[in-house]
Design an enzyme around this catalytic site. Structure first.
Site, mmCIF file in Angstrom:
data_model
loop_
_atom_site.group_PDB
_atom_site.id
_atom_site.type_symbol
_atom_site.label_atom_id
_atom_site.label_comp_id
_atom_site.label_asym_id
_atom_site.label_seq_id
_atom_site.Cartn_x
_atom_site.Cartn_y
_atom_site.Cartn_z
ATOM 1 C CG LEU A 41 -15.689 14.091 -2.187
ATOM 2 C CD1 LEU A 41 -17.027 13.576 -1.675
ATOM 3 C CD2 LEU A 41 -15.027 14.967 -1.140
ATOM 4 C CG ASP A 42 -8.930 12.557 -0.812
ATOM 5 O OD1 ASP A 42 -8.551 12.769 -1.972
ATOM 6 O OD2 ASP A 42 -8.617 13.273 0.148
ATOM 7 C CG HIS A 43 -10.610 4.912 -1.078
ATOM 8 N ND1 HIS A 43 -10.285 4.380 0.146
ATOM 9 C CD2 HIS A 43 -11.230 3.932 -1.768
ATOM 10 C CE1 HIS A 43 -10.695 3.125 0.192
ATOM 11 N NE2 HIS A 43 -11.265 2.827 -0.966
#
Length: 190
Positions: A41-43
């Site tokens: 999952l992206d930051h």
């Protein structure tokens, strides 16, 4: 072993970070040893992250050939119209090629989620809406790029399910271990 984590906003989907200053990582959540993220999952995305010590399971979850469904709640800027939703259902042309068709529906009322820190910006003159979007790929920032391509920039992105595994009532930063007998992803219906 299989672990379901509600990854908070602003945390990397890895256990270490060498950047300066270092960013928050999965190491701060007291996860069992020897598990690693099956996917990312992206930051700046939140929600369900599956961790495992089973390489074959991680492969089934992340290899696009298995078409593992991933479900997201997406807060978008703007007022989605039927043509926006149909474009997402048909698949969107991105710079790295067209996406597979997605399942999408409006969420009304908006889902009851934990507050995000920092909060999503609020613009009183610009409407926003929530969508539930299910994809069977996992390209880099795919959901954000899809909604932007149809004219609905993403404001907040929360993954709520991967196959039959759901976020349920896990608060940000909380995790639960699942029995390995449950460690079988669902089969895609596509």
């Amino acid at each position: 072993m299989l672990v379901l984590l509600n990854k908070p906003y602003g945390v990397l989907s890895q256990f270490s970070d060498r950047s300066q200053p270092p960013k928050r990582t999965l190491a701060e959540f007291g996860l069992p040893p020897d598990v690693y993220a099956a996917g990312r999952l992206d930051h700046d995305s939140e929600g369900l992250l599956v961790l495992t010590d089973d390489g074959a399971l991680a492969h089934r979850l992340t290899d696009p050939r298995h078409k593992q469904p991933k479900t997201y709640w997406v807060q978008v800027e703007g007022a989605p119209q039927a043509e926006h939703l149909q474009a997402l259902r048909d698949g969107v042309a991105l710079n790295d090629g067209p996406t597979r068709p997605a399942q999408v529906r409006m969420l009304d009322p908006a889902p009851q989620l934990w507050p995000r820190d920092p909060p999503v910006r609020v613009r009183k003159t610009v409407p926003d809406a929530w969508l539930e979007l299910q994809i069977t790929e996992g390209r880099n920032r795919q959901v954000r790029r899809m909604t932007a391509a149809v004219g609905l920039p993403t404001l907040r992105l929360v993954r709520v399910a991967i196959g039959d595994w759901r976020l349920d009532a896990l608060a940000p930063g909380q995790w639960r271990a699942e029995a390995t007998t449950n460690a079988r992803p669902s089969r895609s219906r596509r």
